[in-house]
Scaffold this motif. Structure first.
Motif, PDB file in Angstrom:
ATOM      1  N   TYR A   1       0.674  -1.254  -0.187  1.00 35.18           N
ATOM      2  CA  TYR A   1      -0.045  -0.031  -0.076  1.00 35.18           C
ATOM      3  C   TYR A   1       0.776   1.263   0.119  1.00 35.18           C
ATOM      4  O   TYR A   1       0.603   2.128  -0.676  1.00 35.18           O
ATOM      5  N   LEU A   2       1.934   1.335   0.872  1.00 35.55           N
ATOM      6  CA  LEU A   2       2.881   2.316   0.865  1.00 35.55           C
ATOM      7  C   LEU A   2       3.689   2.515  -0.751  1.00 35.55           C
ATOM      8  O   LEU A   2       3.560   3.910  -1.077  1.00 35.55           O
ATOM      9  N   THR A   3       3.991   1.529  -1.261  1.00 39.72           N
ATOM     10  CA  THR A   3       4.378   1.659  -2.404  1.00 39.72           C
ATOM     11  C   THR A   3       3.364   2.241  -3.518  1.00 39.72           C
ATOM     12  O   THR A   3       3.974   3.285  -4.604  1.00 39.72           O
ATOM     13  N   GLU A   4       2.252   1.880  -3.098  1.00 41.69           N
ATOM     14  CA  GLU A   4       1.326   2.486  -4.346  1.00 41.69           C
ATOM     15  C   GLU A   4       0.928   3.935  -3.900  1.00 41.69           C
ATOM     16  O   GLU A   4       0.711   4.983  -4.791  1.00 41.69           O
ATOM     17  N   GLU A   5       1.118   4.365  -2.732  1.00 44.33           N
ATOM     18  CA  GLU A   5       1.074   5.765  -2.360  1.00 44.33           C
ATOM     19  C   GLU A   5       2.163   6.889  -2.805  1.00 44.33           C
ATOM     20  O   GLU A   5       1.875   8.073  -3.208  1.00 44.33           O
ATOM     21  N   LEU A   6       3.491   6.221  -2.701  1.00 41.55           N
ATOM     22  CA  LEU A   6       4.346   6.958  -3.120  1.00 41.55           C
ATOM     23  C   LEU A   6       4.882   7.103  -4.712  1.00 41.55           C
ATOM     24  O   LEU A   6       5.746   7.995  -5.147  1.00 41.55           O
TER      25      LEU A   6
ATOM     26  N   LYS B   1       0.851  -5.126  18.127  1.00 38.99           N
ATOM     27  CA  LYS B   1       1.218  -3.970  17.757  1.00 38.99           C
ATOM     28  C   LYS B   1       1.151  -3.584  16.398  1.00 38.99           C
ATOM     29  O   LYS B   1       1.241  -2.243  15.910  1.00 38.99           O
ATOM     30  N   ILE B   2       0.579  -4.444  15.541  1.00 41.13           N
ATOM     31  CA  ILE B   2       0.539  -4.200  14.044  1.00 41.13           C
ATOM     32  C   ILE B   2      -0.727  -4.389  13.336  1.00 41.13           C
ATOM     33  O   ILE B   2      -1.024  -4.151  12.271  1.00 41.13           O
ATOM     34  N   VAL B   3      -1.719  -5.064  14.400  1.00 39.80           N
ATOM     35  CA  VAL B   3      -3.096  -5.406  13.690  1.00 39.80           C
ATOM     36  C   VAL B   3      -4.018  -5.499  14.870  1.00 39.80           C
ATOM     37  O   VAL B   3      -3.457  -5.673  16.119  1.00 39.80           O
ATOM     38  N   SER B   4      -5.313  -5.434  14.680  1.00 38.97           N
ATOM     39  CA  SER B   4      -6.121  -5.353  15.585  1.00 38.97           C
ATOM     40  C   SER B   4      -6.719  -6.721  15.924  1.00 38.97           C
ATOM     41  O   SER B   4      -7.294  -7.775  14.927  1.00 38.97           O
TER      42      SER B   4
ATOM     43  N   HIS C   1      -5.855   1.992   9.154  1.00 39.96           N
ATOM     44  CA  HIS C   1      -5.351   2.914   8.331  1.00 39.96           C
ATOM     45  C   HIS C   1      -4.531   4.030   9.177  1.00 39.96           C
ATOM     46  O   HIS C   1      -3.350   4.529   8.971  1.00 39.96           O
ATOM     47  N   TYR C   2      -5.181   4.648  10.270  1.00 38.52           N
ATOM     48  CA  TYR C   2      -4.733   5.826  10.969  1.00 38.52           C
ATOM     49  C   TYR C   2      -3.635   5.461  12.131  1.00 38.52           C
ATOM     50  O   TYR C   2      -2.801   6.270  12.364  1.00 38.52           O
ATOM     51  N   ILE C   3      -3.619   4.182  12.413  1.00 38.51           N
ATOM     52  CA  ILE C   3      -2.888   3.761  13.783  1.00 38.51           C
ATOM     53  C   ILE C   3      -1.743   2.625  13.224  1.00 38.51           C
ATOM     54  O   ILE C   3      -0.657   3.210  13.111  1.00 38.51           O
ATOM     55  N   HIS C   4      -2.133   1.504  12.589  1.00 40.13           N
ATOM     56  CA  HIS C   4      -0.979   0.602  12.379  1.00 40.13           C
ATOM     57  C   HIS C   4      -0.487   1.121  11.187  1.00 40.13           C
ATOM     58  O   HIS C   4       0.889   0.605  11.211  1.00 40.13           O
ATOM     59  N   TYR C   5      -1.161   1.413   9.923  1.00 38.22           N
ATOM     60  CA  TYR C   5      -0.487   1.511   8.929  1.00 38.22           C
ATOM     61  C   TYR C   5       0.514   2.797   8.947  1.00 38.22           C
ATOM     62  O   TYR C   5       1.513   2.735   8.483  1.00 38.22           O
ATOM     63  N   GLU C   6      -0.187   3.754   9.721  1.00 36.62           N
ATOM     64  CA  GLU C   6       0.737   5.065   9.858  1.00 36.62           C
ATOM     65  C   GLU C   6       1.865   4.802  10.605  1.00 36.62           C
ATOM     66  O   GLU C   6       2.772   5.487  10.344  1.00 36.62           O
ATOM     67  N   THR C   7       1.912   3.983  11.895  1.00 40.54           N
ATOM     68  CA  THR C   7       3.139   3.594  12.176  1.00 40.54           C
ATOM     69  C   THR C   7       4.140   2.766  11.481  1.00 40.54           C
ATOM     70  O   THR C   7       5.314   3.471  11.313  1.00 40.54           O
ATOM     71  N   TYR C   8       3.782   1.895  10.780  1.00 41.39           N
ATOM     72  CA  TYR C   8       4.629   1.317   9.486  1.00 41.39           C
ATOM     73  C   TYR C   8       4.993   2.235   8.643  1.00 41.39           C
ATOM     74  O   TYR C   8       6.537   2.551   8.370  1.00 41.39           O
ATOM     75  N   ARG C   9       4.192   3.319   8.315  1.00 43.32           N
ATOM     76  CA  ARG C   9       4.664   4.222   7.164  1.00 43.32           C
ATOM     77  C   ARG C   9       5.818   5.191   7.858  1.00 43.32           C
ATOM     78  O   ARG C   9       6.780   5.503   6.902  1.00 43.32           O
TER      79      ARG C   9
END
Length: 428
Positions: free
Chosen positions: A239-244, A284-287, A402-410
């Protein structure tokens, strides 16, 4: 004169002191005290407030007899004056309440910084149509649909596929939709996913179920969670690659795991070491939503005791399961989520078979003692799990992803990229 002052009654003196202006009362009191061979007859305001000021200004002093006389007079007048003051206070309160009813002051509204205030419907000149935005969003969402990706983790034989089919009332699990499926224990953990388009009342949802065969089935389960952690991070990276990209897609495909349902065996004891390690790392990475699989093997008392022990172990190990308290947005969310947290882990029973109960078809497991109704909250907590995952918190699960786990990874990945670039520049 002194003779006129002596002939004045206490009531007359009180009326005079409250009727005339303050300066006149002060002068009257000063002249009265200078001829202090007569009894002092003044009101409470004069005796307690104005009189000391006059004495200080004129440098006068009472004789012992005069002081005793004033103290006796003050004690005689105090009850009547107190009643009069209380009556004035009551009248003032009544006037304030009437004024408050006539002019209702709205509560203060907090406006966002940089705004001039909040304009409500009653302040508008006419109908604007802002509420139609909700209909626009609804139509757009119904056309495009949305994604929901759920991962099920647990050892073989706990009914993961059956429970997923029961949740969505369709054959959506990999086991159900794979022809000539053969159940066999994998030597390693392999993640396999299957996707379906589910449509209900015009709303389309692309459901992806990620299964983890082989987890916890080996004699040595050391680091058996590594393939699962790797898969989740790979979806974040995709997902990050697509955003960049310079030219991004209008709609980025979302393959990130929105929820992980972790199946606990109904042992009736405590969490196993593998359960603690898995949920501690993946929390820490998923609900994570823990459930007790095949809860019909426990009695009601055993179920309550087991749930209490699991909650104690989760707290002692610092394991974060969904919904977390720090993500509650307001009081309403906190009250609703507190009820969910009290029931975690959910004791569930899954089945895709229907039976007749009082003339109605219900999903349930039939035994020689009776039928265990899956959607009956008196029998199991499947309905609570379904409401959490689908009916009340599905969008919140996606938002937390999106706003917590992915943002932490990003943030972590971008910091790593910046560090590597700065290292190369320093080397040059």
């Amino acid at each position: 004169t002194p003779s006129e002052s002596a002939s004045a009654s206490p009531a007359f003196a009180c009326r005079q002191s409250s009727r005339y202006p303050l300066i006149f009362t002060s002068l009257y009191c000063a002249q009265y005290v200078q001829n202090a061979q007569y009894e002092v007859d003044i009101s409470l305001h004069v005796s307690r407030i104005i009189l000391p000021c006059c004495l200080s200004h004129l440098s006068l002093s009472f004789s012992p007899a005069t002081a005793d006389t004033a103290q006796e007079l003050d004690s005689e007048l105090e009850p009547a004056i107190r009643m009069e003051e209380e009556r004035e206070v009551e009248l003032q309160v009544e006037e304030d309440s009437e004024a408050g009813r006539e002019t209702e002051i709205p509560p203060p509204q907090l406006a966002e910084p940089g705004t001039q205030g909040i304009i409500r419907g009653r302040d508008l000149f006419g109908y604007v149509g802002i509420e139609a935005v909700l209909d626009q969003m609804r139509r757009k969402t119904m056309k495009a649909g949305f994604e929901f990706n759920i991962m099920v983790v647990g050892q073989s034989g706990l009914g993961k596929s059956t429970l997923v089919n029961t949740l969505f009332k369709s054959k959506v699990s990999r086991k159900s939709c794979t022809p000539s499926y053969e159940e066999k224990i994998s030597r390693t953990v392999h993640l396999k996913s299957v996707s379906h388009i589910i449509e209900e009342k015009g709303v389309k949802m692309r459901l992806t179920v990620i299964d983890t065969p082989g987890f916890g089935d080996q004699i040595n389960n050391e680091n058996c969670w590594d393939p699962i952690v790797k898969y989740i991070n790979e979806q974040y990276e995709k997902y990050l690659t697509e955003e960049l990209h310079i030219t991004r897609k209008r709609r980025i495909p979302d393959t990130r795991v929105h929820c992980c349902v972790y199946f606990l065996p109904a042992t009736g004891h405590r969490l196993r070491p593998i359960d603690v390690e898995f949920m501690k790392r993946l929390g820490k990475i998923v609900s994570i939503v823990p459930v007790i699989a095949k809860a019909d093997t426990l009695t009601m008392d055993e179920r309550l005791d087991f749930k209490q022990r699991i909650r104690q172990d989760l707290q002692a190990s610092g394991i974060r399961v969904y919904p977390q308290k720090e993500y509650d947005e307001d009081v309403e969310d906190r009250i609703r989520n507190d009820k969910i947290r009290e029931n975690i882990p959910f004791a569930v029973v899954g089945t895709d078979k229907e039976h007749q109960v009082n003339g109605n078809k219900v999903l349930g497991r039939k035994t020689k003692w009776g039928i265990i109704e899956v959607e009956n909250v008196a029998h199991c907590e499947f309905a609570n799990l379904r409401d959490l995952l689908v009916r009340s918190h599905l969008q919140d699960l996606k938002d937390v992803t999106h706003y917590i786990h992915y943002e932490t990874y990003r943030v972590r990945r971008l910091n790593e990229s910046n560090a590597s670039v700065s290292g190369l520049s320093n080397g040059i």
